[in-house]
Scaffold this active site. Sequence first.
Site, mmCIF file in Angstrom:
data_model
loop_
_atom_site.group_PDB
_atom_site.id
_atom_site.type_symbol
_atom_site.label_atom_id
_atom_site.label_comp_id
_atom_site.label_asym_id
_atom_site.label_seq_id
_atom_site.Cartn_x
_atom_site.Cartn_y
_atom_site.Cartn_z
ATOM 1 N N LYS A 83 9.414 8.257 -16.888
ATOM 2 C CA LYS A 83 9.071 6.834 -16.877
ATOM 3 C C LYS A 83 7.661 6.672 -16.322
ATOM 4 O O LYS A 83 7.347 7.178 -15.227
ATOM 5 C CB LYS A 83 10.064 6.110 -15.965
ATOM 6 C CG LYS A 83 10.490 4.748 -16.444
ATOM 7 C CD LYS A 83 11.640 4.277 -15.550
ATOM 8 C CE LYS A 83 12.035 2.857 -15.858
ATOM 9 N NZ LYS A 83 13.026 2.363 -14.905
ATOM 10 N N VAL A 84 6.822 6.008 -17.075
ATOM 11 C CA VAL A 84 5.445 5.752 -16.624
ATOM 12 C C VAL A 84 5.185 4.247 -16.721
ATOM 13 O O VAL A 84 5.757 3.569 -17.582
ATOM 14 C CB VAL A 84 4.392 6.527 -17.473
ATOM 15 C CG1 VAL A 84 4.613 8.030 -17.390
ATOM 16 C CG2 VAL A 84 4.402 6.065 -18.929
#
Length: 217
Positions: A83-84
């Site tokens: 997740k960014v």
Amino acid sequence: MKFFVDTADVEAIAELNALGMADGVTTNPSLIMKSGRDILEVTKEICEMIDGPVSAEVVALEAPAMIEEGRKLARIADNIAIKVPLTWDGLKACKVLSGEGHMVNVTLCFSANQALLAAKAGATFVSPFVGRLDDINIDGMDLIQDIRTIYDNYGFETQILAASIRNVNHMKEAALIGADVATAPPAVIKAMAGHVLTDKGLEGFMKDWAKTGQKIL
Ligand code: G3P
């Protein structure tokens, strides 16, 4: 619509998984904090329990460090989705990590244009935050609809992961619009089973059944 469980609480995940209600899991730094667990340990435990994608979020703010953190998180298990955040650096990290074959979930999306960029950068999932838009008097579901239209216009394969889901109506609306996934706290998923007429109907059946004096077992 797939259900992801938005928590790092392994017991809650296990309960929903046993019912086939956990197609994946999403975590974030706040949920890891709430669990009181070590990120690597708890994420590994969740990955072993769940067949689908398990999102684990990077905490670096610049692309090179995000990429290194993402690679480390991806080593936890094959079903990790890195997740960014939806920042310019997050998009750079998304492009590199998705190019390496990792699943990437681009989070903290609050506009259709941000979602368009995430798809262009090769995101597996984009996470528009419905509840937090509602909090500032912007209809979060309008964003889900806009992204659906844009992705369908061009055949983008990035999956719309409706996030920051706060209530059962959010779940229904996300499903009606055609979000690919909704991630919700366990309590919201369980609340979907509730209806006042179900409770009332059951009460009536139980009263009448008692009058028959019969038993099934
Ligand atoms: O799915 C994202 C979620 O964890 C954030 O939810 O309720 O803090 O806006 P909320």
